[in-house]
Scaffold this active site. Structure first.
Site, PDB file in Angstrom:
ATOM      1  N   LEU A  62       0.817  -1.216   0.000  1.00  0.00           N
ATOM      2  CA  LEU A  62       0.000   0.000   0.000  1.00  0.00           C
ATOM      3  C   LEU A  62       0.852   1.267   0.000  1.00  0.00           C
ATOM      4  O   LEU A  62       0.500   2.269  -0.628  1.00  0.00           O
ATOM      5  CB  LEU A  62      -0.953  -0.007   1.209  1.00  0.00           C
ATOM      6  N   CYS A  63       2.020   1.199   0.689  1.00  0.00           N
ATOM      7  CA  CYS A  63       2.858   2.388   0.772  1.00  0.00           C
ATOM      8  C   CYS A  63       3.380   2.790  -0.606  1.00  0.00           C
ATOM      9  O   CYS A  63       3.498   3.958  -0.943  1.00  0.00           O
ATOM     10  CB  CYS A  63       4.009   2.164   1.751  1.00  0.00           C
ATOM     11  N   THR A  64       3.680   1.776  -1.425  1.00  0.00           N
ATOM     12  CA  THR A  64       4.139   2.057  -2.786  1.00  0.00           C
ATOM     13  C   THR A  64       3.043   2.748  -3.578  1.00  0.00           C
ATOM     14  O   THR A  64       3.265   3.749  -4.255  1.00  0.00           O
ATOM     15  CB  THR A  64       4.526   0.745  -3.506  1.00  0.00           C
ATOM     16  N   GLU A  84       2.568   6.360  -2.006  1.00  0.00           N
ATOM     17  CA  GLU A  84       3.617   7.377  -1.992  1.00  0.00           C
ATOM     18  C   GLU A  84       4.538   7.379  -3.204  1.00  0.00           C
ATOM     19  O   GLU A  84       4.907   8.436  -3.708  1.00  0.00           O
ATOM     20  CB  GLU A  84       4.453   7.240  -0.708  1.00  0.00           C
TER      21      GLU A  84
END
Ligand SMILES: [Zn+2]
Length: 561
Positions: free
Chosen positions: A250-252, A255
């Site tokens: 999810l962070c990829t 962000e």
């Protein structure tokens, strides 16, 4: 039964679908080949000419390097004697049936549990609109039999699990055109279970393996591989080849998006629940509060996600967000590419031909095709996992069992201790066992509990496809089974020099051929399952003479049962 009916029906309506082909019933070949005598013109030389030596002489799979001598009769072997099983009659399966029959294979069985959907018709070319809703396997068989003279393709509209082990044993080569890993593992398991191993060398015994050829496609990517169970790595040896479905962290997505897919996922997972409002419903908001959940089949939802993803992609300078790509990502669709099927199928059919004739060295043992970005096709050699639970030698019990004395309990005890000797024990298990042993000294009752403990551990023992179940609802029968003769349970018989009549012959004759090997499979919570176990039984003439009366009685009792 259904198959026969289908065939009978075929005869009736043979004037129907393929009128153009069947005008003259003897002219079925016309569809693919104008002059039937030329049908094999391109295949013949493969068997009739000597190879260059570069490809044929070295390292066949049996390791004997016996090379290839050209022999035109090899083709009649392919046509008349070799039985091929094709698993799957979908995109790859249709190509395989076409390629195999046009390579000369005549006796083919195809199994598939699916029916034909209208969306299959663009690439599963053996089917027409009239076949929609009908079983793939039988319709594919019918189409090929009509078009290729002499082809005897039999379709089975069945699940692969529905067929008996003995049915699987009849084939010389198995070609898989499947889209599921589970189905591949099942076929792999069936054929690995037929393996037997040489007692001394530990090598797989010649004649107990059936070559498996596996094709797989996903979009522009594909692979083909040759598995000789017991010789080259099986599926279970290389499960790492099939990574779990990729999901993006999810962070990829949030962000540092790097691809169009990242942007689409962000729009779907993050933006949609927060920002979507359904105008038609009077402005109902998305997300858990609003009650609108994303639906990949709703064009409004997909369009909304597409637009947001496009905006996001532009702000990060990422190209490639299109409506179709959005649809593919949100619905997890990989397009089916007919040319990929054709290429992978060609690999597989040629490998089947090479294995059947020996005209060229088999692929060793895995080829990758990446049609979207490469021309080069990478041949890799995968390695066997020597401890593989499917194709490995498993456990060989050193103890020799007396054919007329050893009970199932004796055999199971021996398997457990042999397992301990061979593979060692984890420290924790050792500790537990020590405690148990101590407790056992306290009395017979404890010993019996321990026995029941074993019953929980071992859930079944099978030999030649017949299983003695010991777990679940049948656990109550376990104790009864324990005292049965192991040779009865596993149907071990000694063929030569073992008749009652020969009892009084001299010792030397009787001692011949009194040892039999038996391979069984044990399912257990304590051992890696199913574990292949090699057992040796011996008819001990000494005990036999002593107990001959008892033995005869037992024999009679066996007959009565
Ligand atoms: Zn394996």
């Amino acid at each position: 039964m259904m198959m026969d009916e289908d065939r009978a029906k075929d005869d009736d309506d043979s004037e129907g679908n393929f009128d153009d082909v069947n005008e003259d019933k003897n002219d079925g070949d016309r569809f693919f080949c104008k002059n039937p005598t030329e049908r094999w013109a391109d295949v013949d030389p493969l068997c009739a000419r000597a190879g260059s030596g570069i490809f044929t002489d070295v390292d066949d799979f049996d390791g004997e390097g016996d090379g290839f001598s050209p022999d035109p009769s090899l083709l009649s072997l392919v046509r008349e004697n070799i039985k091929v099983l094709v698993v799957g009659a979908g995109g790859l399966g249709c190509e395989l049936l076409k390629d195999l029959t046009l390579s000369g294979f005549k006796h083919i069985d195809v199994i598939d549990m699916d029916t034909i959907d209208v969306s299959n018709l663009n690439r599963q070319f053996l089917f027409t609109e009239e076949d929609v809703g009908e079983p793939k396997a039988t319709r594919a068989a019918r189409a090929v039999n009509r078009r290729v003279r002499g082809a005897k393709v039999t379709g089975h509209y069945k699940r692969i699990e529905d067929m008996e082990d003995n049915w699987y044993r009849q084939f010389h080569v198995v070609v898989m055109g499947l889209d599921s890993i589970e189905a591949r593992r099942y076929i792999n398991k069936v054929y690995c279970s037929f393996l037997e191993f040489e007692r001394e060398s530990g090598e797989a015994r010649e004649g107990t393996w059936t070559p498996l050829i596996d094709g797989g496609t996903e979009g522009f990517k594909g692979h083909a591989r040759v598995i000789i169970p017991g010789k080259t790595p099986c599926f279970e040896c290389t499960t790492w080849l099939f990574p779990p479905q990729t999901t993006f962290p999810l962070c990829t997505i949030a962000e540092t998006p790097r691809s169009a897919a990242h942007c689409i996922e962000h729009a779907k997972i993050v933006q949609f629940p927060e920002e979507y409002t359904d105008e038609k419903e009077g402005g109902v908001k998305g997300g858990s509060g609003g009650g609108v959940t994303f639906d990949g089949d709703n064009p409004d939802h997909v369009t909304w996600v597409y637009k947001r993803a496009l905006k996001r992609a532009e702000s990060f300078g990422i190209p490639g967000v299109t409506y179709n790509h959005t649809l593919g990502v949100v619905k997890n669709i990989v397009p089916a590419i007919p040319s990929t099927n054709a290429i992978v199928s060609a690999y597989c059919a040629f490998e089947a031909f090479k294995i059947a004739t020996g005209c060229l060295k088999s692929m060793d043992n895995y080829v990758m095709y990446a049609g979207s970005d490469k021309v080069y096709q990478n041949l890799m050699k995968l390695y066997k996992d020597e401890g593989c639970s499917q194709c490995g030698r498993g456990l060989f019990v050193q103890r020799v069992f007396d054919l007329e004395e050893a009970t199932l309990a004796d055999v199971l005890d021996a398997i457990e201790s042999e397992h301990e000797n061979t593979f060692g024990k984890r420290e924790k298990e050792k500790e537990e066992d020590n405690v148990k042993k101590k407790d056992n000294k306290e009395g017979d009752k404890k010993e019996k509990d321990d026995m029941m403990d074993t019953a929980k551990g071992i859930t079944g023992v099978s030999s030649d496809g017949a299983t003695v179940w010991m777990g679940g609802v049948l656990a109550s029968q376990y104790e009864e089974n324990l005292s049965k003769l192991a040779s009865d349970v596993f149907s071990v018989t000694i063929v030569a020099n073992d008749d009652e009549e020969e009892k009084d012959d001299d010792e030397s004759t009787r001692n011949k051929k009194t040892v039999v090997e038996k391979t069984i499979h044990v399912n257990s919570a304590k051992l890696p399952s199913p574990l292949r176990v090699g057992l040796v039984f011996e008819a001990k003439s000494r005990t036999r003479r002593k107990t001959s009366k008892e033995g005869k009685e037992r024999e009679r009792e066996r007959e009565r049962r």
